[in-house]
Write a protein that holds these residues in place. Structure first.
Motif, mmCIF file in Angstrom:
data_model
loop_
_atom_site.group_PDB
_atom_site.id
_atom_site.type_symbol
_atom_site.label_atom_id
_atom_site.label_comp_id
_atom_site.label_asym_id
_atom_site.label_seq_id
_atom_site.Cartn_x
_atom_site.Cartn_y
_atom_site.Cartn_z
ATOM 1 N N GLN A 43 22.330 -56.570 -66.735
ATOM 2 C CA GLN A 43 22.888 -55.277 -65.082
ATOM 3 C C GLN A 43 22.564 -53.853 -65.219
ATOM 4 O OE1 GLN A 43 27.606 -55.435 -66.434
ATOM 5 N NE2 GLN A 43 27.792 -57.039 -64.818
ATOM 6 N N TYR A 44 22.624 -53.396 -63.704
ATOM 7 C CA TYR A 44 21.879 -52.470 -63.178
ATOM 8 C C TYR A 44 22.842 -51.514 -64.565
ATOM 9 C CZ TYR A 44 18.464 -53.905 -60.352
ATOM 10 O OH TYR A 44 17.316 -54.381 -59.427
ATOM 11 N N GLY A 45 22.193 -50.239 -63.876
ATOM 12 C CA GLY A 45 23.842 -49.179 -64.874
ATOM 13 C C GLY A 45 24.154 -48.834 -66.217
ATOM 14 N N VAL A 46 23.471 -50.140 -66.895
ATOM 15 C CA VAL A 46 24.042 -50.094 -68.954
ATOM 16 C C VAL A 46 22.774 -49.612 -69.348
ATOM 17 C CG1 VAL A 46 24.550 -51.292 -70.176
ATOM 18 C CG2 VAL A 46 25.484 -51.747 -68.281
ATOM 19 N N ALA A 47 22.603 -48.507 -70.147
ATOM 20 C CA ALA A 47 21.273 -47.811 -70.571
ATOM 21 C C ALA A 47 22.591 -47.772 -72.193
ATOM 22 C CB ALA A 47 21.890 -46.487 -69.993
ATOM 23 N N ASP A 48 21.746 -48.101 -72.627
ATOM 24 C CA ASP A 48 21.627 -48.093 -74.727
ATOM 25 C C ASP A 48 21.247 -47.256 -74.665
ATOM 26 O OD1 ASP A 48 22.195 -48.409 -77.150
ATOM 27 O OD2 ASP A 48 22.468 -50.838 -76.901
ATOM 28 N N VAL A 49 21.415 -46.217 -75.511
ATOM 29 C CA VAL A 49 20.405 -44.723 -76.430
ATOM 30 C C VAL A 49 20.508 -45.160 -77.888
ATOM 31 C CG1 VAL A 49 19.368 -43.223 -76.531
ATOM 32 C CG2 VAL A 49 19.726 -43.754 -74.291
ATOM 33 N N THR A 50 19.861 -44.906 -78.440
ATOM 34 C CA THR A 50 19.581 -45.411 -80.805
ATOM 35 C C THR A 50 19.191 -43.793 -81.095
ATOM 36 O OG1 THR A 50 20.701 -48.029 -81.077
ATOM 37 C CG2 THR A 50 19.653 -45.924 -82.476
ATOM 38 N N LEU A 51 19.400 -42.677 -81.080
ATOM 39 C CA LEU A 51 18.338 -42.105 -82.219
ATOM 40 C C LEU A 51 18.746 -41.972 -83.766
ATOM 41 C CD1 LEU A 51 16.445 -39.951 -81.939
ATOM 42 C CD2 LEU A 51 18.385 -38.496 -81.034
#
Length: 293
Positions: A43-51
Motif C-alpha cells: 500500500q502507499y504510505g507504509v514504510a518499514d525502517v530497521t536500524l
C-alpha cells in the motif's frame, strides 16, 4: 510503572573504559551507523525502517473532514506514536513514558512545525472540507536511537503516500477511487531528518552517533539536531544533562548535515526504485492482477 533494566556497574565501567580507549562494543566507529534498511509496503504510505535491532513501522492515512475554525484554508496533519510492550518491557499501553513524550514532541517540531508538508494544498473547499493526514508510528523493536529511526520512517511514509484524486463542480466534491483516477502524492516542501548525538565522559568530550540501548542508558548528555540536506536547521534539542561546548555543537551540526545528505539520497533512491517497480505494466496491470487474485 515498569522501568528498563539498568546496566550493572561492571557493564558501565567496561563501556566507559572502552570508549576512552577509542572502541565501541560492537566494533563500529564513533560516527558510524548500524546497518539501515528501508522497505515500502504494497500500500502507499507504509514504510518499514530497521536500524540494527531497532525497527519502526509508519503508516499514513487520509480522510476528508472539516478544518479547524481558526485555520479554514489549511488541512490537518497529525502524528500519533505508539510504544507497545512488544518493543520494550518498560512501555505500557495507554501510559506514555518519558521516552514516548519526548519522541512525539521532537517529531512534531521536526516534521509538522517545520512546514515540511504543505497543509494549504490539502484544502478542498475553504472552511468546509479539507484532507486530514495522519501518521501512525509503531515501534516494533527498541535497541536505541529511536528518534532518528522514527523520523526517517515518518518522512519516508509521507513521501511515499498517495491520496485519492478529487474534483469539485460547484459545491459538489467527488473523491475518486484508485481504479477511476491515479492517486496523487502529497505536496512536499523539504525533507527534515533527525540526527542524535550522545556524549560521554566527565566533560562530554566523547561523542557517539547511533547509540544502542546500553550506550543510551550510560550517556551523560544528548543532543538531537533536525535539518534537511540543504543545511537548514529545523530545531536543536539539548534537554538537560552535562553542558556541551558551543564549538562541539557546531561540529555536531556539520556531521549531521553530511549524514542527512546520505539518508536523503538513500530515501530518494528507494522511492525511485519503488516507483519503477509499481510502473511495470501501468495501473491497468495492477488492477488486472488484483482481479485475478
Amino acid at each position: 510503572m515498569p522501568r528498563e533494566a539498568e546496566p550493572s556497574l561492571n557493564e558501565k565501567a567496561f563501556l566507559v573504559q572502552a570508549l576512552q580507549e577509542g572502541h565501541r562494543l560492537d566494533g563500529r566507529g564513533f560516527e558510524q551507523f548500524r546497518k539501515l534498511e528501508l522497505n515500502f509496503g504494497d500500500q502507499y504510505g507504509v514504510a518499514d525502517v530497521t536500524l540494527g535491532k531497532t525497527r519502526v513501522l509508519a503508516k499514513v492515512s487520509a480522510e476528508v473532514t472539516a478544518p479547524y475554525p481558526d485555520r479554514p484554508f489549511d488541512g490537518i496533519f497529525a502524528i500519533s506514536s505508539e510504544l507497545s510492550p512488544m518493543a520494550s518491557p518498560a512501555f505500557e499501553v495507554n501510559r506514555p513514558t518519558e521516552t514516548e513524550v519526548l519522541l512525539s514532541r521532537l517529531l512534531e517540531k521536526t516534521v509538522r512545525r517545520s512546514n515540511a508538508l504543505d497543509t494549504e494544498s490539502l484544502c478542498l473547499v475553504a472552511g468546509q472540507k479539507v484532507w486530514s493526514i495522519r501518521v501512525d508510528l509503531h515501534v516494533l523493536s527498541h535497541d536505541g536511537n529511536l528518534i532518528d529511526v522514527s523520523c526517517l520512517a515518518v518522512v519516508a511514509a509521507l513521501r511515499h503516500f498517495r491520496k485519492p484524486d478529487t474534483s469539485i463542480e460547484g459545491e459538489t466534491l467527488t473523491v475518486y477511487t484508485p481504479a477511476e483516477r491515479e492517486p496523487v502524492p502529497l505536496s512536499w516542501l523539504h525533507t527534515p531528518l533527525c540526527i542524535t548525538f550522545s556524549f560521554y565522559g566527565d566533560d562530554g568530550d566523547i561523542v557517539l552517533l547511533d547509540t544502542t540501548l546500553l550506550e543510551e542508558q550510560l550517556r551523560v548528555s544528548s543532543c538531537t539536531i533536525s535539518l534537511n540536506k540543504h543545511g537548514e536547521i529545523c530545531q536543536v534539542a539539548k534537554l538537560g544533562g552535562t553542558p556541551v561546548e558551543a564549538l562541539s555543537l557546531v561540529q555536531c551540526a556539520n556531521i549531521a548535515m553530511q549524514q542527512v545528505k546520505v539518508f536523503s539520497n538513500m530515501l530518494d533512491q528507494k522511492l525511485a526504485e519503488d516507483s519503477k517497480r509499481r510502473d511495470k505494466g501501468g495501473l491497468l496491470a495492477e488492477l488486472s492482477a488484483e482481479n485475478a487474485r
